[in-house]
Write an enzyme that holds these catalytic residues in place. Sequence first.
Site, mmCIF file in Angstrom:
data_model
loop_
_atom_site.group_PDB
_atom_site.id
_atom_site.type_symbol
_atom_site.label_atom_id
_atom_site.label_comp_id
_atom_site.label_asym_id
_atom_site.label_seq_id
_atom_site.Cartn_x
_atom_site.Cartn_y
_atom_site.Cartn_z
ATOM 1 N N TYR A 29 6.842 6.959 -8.210
ATOM 2 C CA TYR A 29 7.303 6.071 -7.127
ATOM 3 C C TYR A 29 6.109 5.627 -6.276
ATOM 4 O O TYR A 29 5.952 4.435 -5.982
ATOM 5 C CB TYR A 29 8.320 6.849 -6.301
ATOM 6 C CG TYR A 29 8.803 6.207 -5.031
ATOM 7 C CD1 TYR A 29 9.887 5.325 -5.032
ATOM 8 C CD2 TYR A 29 8.209 6.506 -3.808
ATOM 9 C CE1 TYR A 29 10.351 4.768 -3.848
ATOM 10 C CE2 TYR A 29 8.663 5.959 -2.627
ATOM 11 C CZ TYR A 29 9.733 5.089 -2.645
ATOM 12 O OH TYR A 29 10.202 4.542 -1.473
ATOM 13 N N LYS A 52 4.578 1.880 -5.726
ATOM 14 C CA LYS A 52 4.463 1.262 -4.399
ATOM 15 C C LYS A 52 3.017 0.834 -4.134
ATOM 16 O O LYS A 52 2.773 -0.196 -3.513
ATOM 17 C CB LYS A 52 4.942 2.236 -3.316
ATOM 18 C CG LYS A 52 6.450 2.498 -3.334
ATOM 19 C CD LYS A 52 7.256 1.239 -3.065
ATOM 20 C CE LYS A 52 8.715 1.530 -2.744
ATOM 21 N NZ LYS A 52 9.524 0.300 -2.637
ATOM 22 N N SER A 106 6.256 1.879 0.729
ATOM 23 C CA SER A 106 6.479 3.229 1.253
ATOM 24 C C SER A 106 5.159 3.859 1.655
ATOM 25 O O SER A 106 4.145 3.694 0.958
ATOM 26 C CB SER A 106 7.142 4.073 0.161
ATOM 27 O OG SER A 106 7.048 5.442 0.502
ATOM 28 N N SER A 138 22.868 -1.479 -0.028
ATOM 29 C CA SER A 138 22.760 -0.111 0.484
ATOM 30 C C SER A 138 21.604 -0.012 1.472
ATOM 31 O O SER A 138 20.683 -0.850 1.444
ATOM 32 C CB SER A 138 22.526 0.851 -0.690
ATOM 33 O OG SER A 138 22.321 2.172 -0.230
HETATM 34 N N1 NAP Z 1 14.613 5.174 3.332
HETATM 35 C C1 NAP Z 1 13.325 5.401 3.524
HETATM 36 O O1 NAP Z 1 12.912 6.253 4.328
HETATM 37 C C2 NAP Z 1 12.303 4.616 2.769
HETATM 38 C C3 NAP Z 1 10.965 4.955 2.965
HETATM 39 C C4 NAP Z 1 9.992 4.203 2.315
HETATM 40 C C5 NAP Z 1 10.353 3.149 1.516
HETATM 41 N N2 NAP Z 1 11.664 2.856 1.315
HETATM 42 C C6 NAP Z 1 11.983 1.720 0.445
HETATM 43 O O2 NAP Z 1 12.955 0.919 1.047
HETATM 44 C C7 NAP Z 1 13.691 0.217 0.041
HETATM 45 C C8 NAP Z 1 15.163 0.435 0.289
HETATM 46 O O3 NAP Z 1 15.441 1.816 0.108
HETATM 47 P P1 NAP Z 1 16.693 2.555 0.762
HETATM 48 O O4 NAP Z 1 16.157 3.781 1.378
HETATM 49 O O5 NAP Z 1 17.483 1.598 1.549
HETATM 50 O O6 NAP Z 1 17.448 2.997 -0.580
HETATM 51 P P2 NAP Z 1 18.959 2.782 -1.118
HETATM 52 O O7 NAP Z 1 19.913 3.111 -0.052
HETATM 53 O O8 NAP Z 1 19.030 3.543 -2.381
HETATM 54 O O9 NAP Z 1 19.006 1.237 -1.449
HETATM 55 C C9 NAP Z 1 18.273 0.744 -2.545
HETATM 56 C C10 NAP Z 1 18.758 -0.629 -2.941
HETATM 57 O O10 NAP Z 1 18.006 -1.031 -4.102
HETATM 58 C C11 NAP Z 1 18.926 -1.416 -5.122
HETATM 59 N N3 NAP Z 1 18.411 -1.168 -6.462
HETATM 60 C C12 NAP Z 1 17.938 -0.012 -6.968
HETATM 61 N N4 NAP Z 1 17.597 -0.168 -8.257
HETATM 62 C C13 NAP Z 1 17.874 -1.448 -8.577
HETATM 63 C C14 NAP Z 1 17.748 -2.233 -9.747
HETATM 64 N N5 NAP Z 1 17.289 -1.709 -10.904
HETATM 65 N N6 NAP Z 1 18.126 -3.517 -9.706
HETATM 66 C C15 NAP Z 1 18.605 -4.057 -8.584
HETATM 67 N N7 NAP Z 1 18.748 -3.385 -7.429
HETATM 68 C C16 NAP Z 1 18.392 -2.099 -7.435
HETATM 69 C C17 NAP Z 1 20.169 -0.580 -4.856
HETATM 70 O O11 NAP Z 1 21.276 -1.159 -5.505
HETATM 71 P P3 NAP Z 1 22.624 -0.314 -5.858
HETATM 72 O O12 NAP Z 1 23.485 -0.400 -4.623
HETATM 73 O O13 NAP Z 1 23.162 -1.073 -7.012
HETATM 74 O O14 NAP Z 1 22.188 1.078 -6.178
HETATM 75 C C18 NAP Z 1 20.237 -0.638 -3.334
HETATM 76 O O15 NAP Z 1 20.817 -1.846 -2.919
HETATM 77 C C19 NAP Z 1 13.194 0.749 -1.293
HETATM 78 O O16 NAP Z 1 12.214 -0.110 -1.835
HETATM 79 C C20 NAP Z 1 12.570 2.082 -0.902
HETATM 80 O O17 NAP Z 1 11.593 2.470 -1.827
HETATM 81 C C21 NAP Z 1 12.645 3.565 1.925
#
Ligand code: NAP
Length: 321
Positions: free
Chosen positions: A205, A209, A179, A54
Amino acid sequence: MITPRTLVDDLLEALVAPSFTRTGYAVRRRLFGWEDPGAWTLAGRTAVITGPTSGLGREAAGSLARMGARLVLVGRDRDRLERTRDELAASGPVAATAVVADLSSLASVRAAADEILAAEPRIDVLVDNAGAMFAQRAETPEGFERTFATMVLGPFVLLSRLAPRLAESPDGRVVSVTSGGMYTQALPLDDLMFERGAYDGPRAYARAKRAQVALMREWARRLDDRGVLVAAMHPGWADTPGLAASLPAFRARVGSQLRTPAEGVDTLLWLAAAPREGLVSGRLYLDRRARPFDRLPSTRLSAADRRELWGRVAALTGEEG
Ligand SMILES: NC(=O)c1ccc[n+]([C@@H]2O[C@H](COP(=O)([O-])OP(=O)(O)OC[C@H]3O[C@@H](n4cnc5c(N)ncnc54)[C@H](OP(=O)(O)O)[C@@H]3O)[C@@H](O)[C@H]2O)c1
């Protein structure tokens, strides 16, 4: 060295919102004349990536595959992993294998690490990307608060187990996706499981982080003489399914200013694949420049605090690190 370009960049960084949105990405890209990630190759290298099903992880997996990396896709759901692998294969030749692991379960991560080590003679890159935010406090069956388990304890076990193989690579690299939210919170070392006070998902969260970044610094120090680069990056604010699910009001407010996933992972790809010169281990990056670890003095973790955190996490996981 301070230059007119770094001054503009630092001003953006100080303003936070323009830095974290797509404005920051666009201005810096133009300002510094960034090389496109397509210029880098990972041919012959193997990259392990968590959370590739994702959002940012999915985007990064596609880019790493296009760079020629062999991929080890680590996710908690076999069907979603297979679907991701099929999608990657549909857009070009890709060597990818799927390994099931729930990052919140230490037993699951240990089994996955064994599987990876048995199948992969080399590991060059580990992307520690999986993450989640929860509205309610809950403990995993192993007795850990689930945010901390997913983003700190599970990844610690994975890296502990894979580190010797990464150290055998001529250019081993570890990239942790953190983050900017971590800037808002201190980490109480004596309450890692958030047992005190009212639980708050974004706060849990941000604490996790912050712990992830503090441990990254310890890993960088400990793996330095084994030639492994360890760094963290934060993506700014990127429009992903995870952001939409966990922060819908924030997503609506920032709207079209959110970064695309490709913009969000640019620095991840840079750390994973750009030439090693110019990359510094143990730093926190946004948009291809090292950024401060703290914005508020009250959130600072000293070197002694970081060592204490390492000891506590090693004890909780039973890993030596
Ligand atoms: N988007 C932003 O603006 C943003 C900002 C700061 C930091 N981040 C960080 O970027 C990273 C990716 O986030 P995203 O925004 O792309 O979120 P996302 O779309 O929810 O993707 C998260 C991914 O992590 C996996 N995941 C969650 N819990 C898990 C677990 N217990 N075991 C294995 N896999 C798990 C999910 O797997 P499933 O498909 O199985 O759910 C998914 O593949 C995260 O670390 C997030 O904290 C994002």
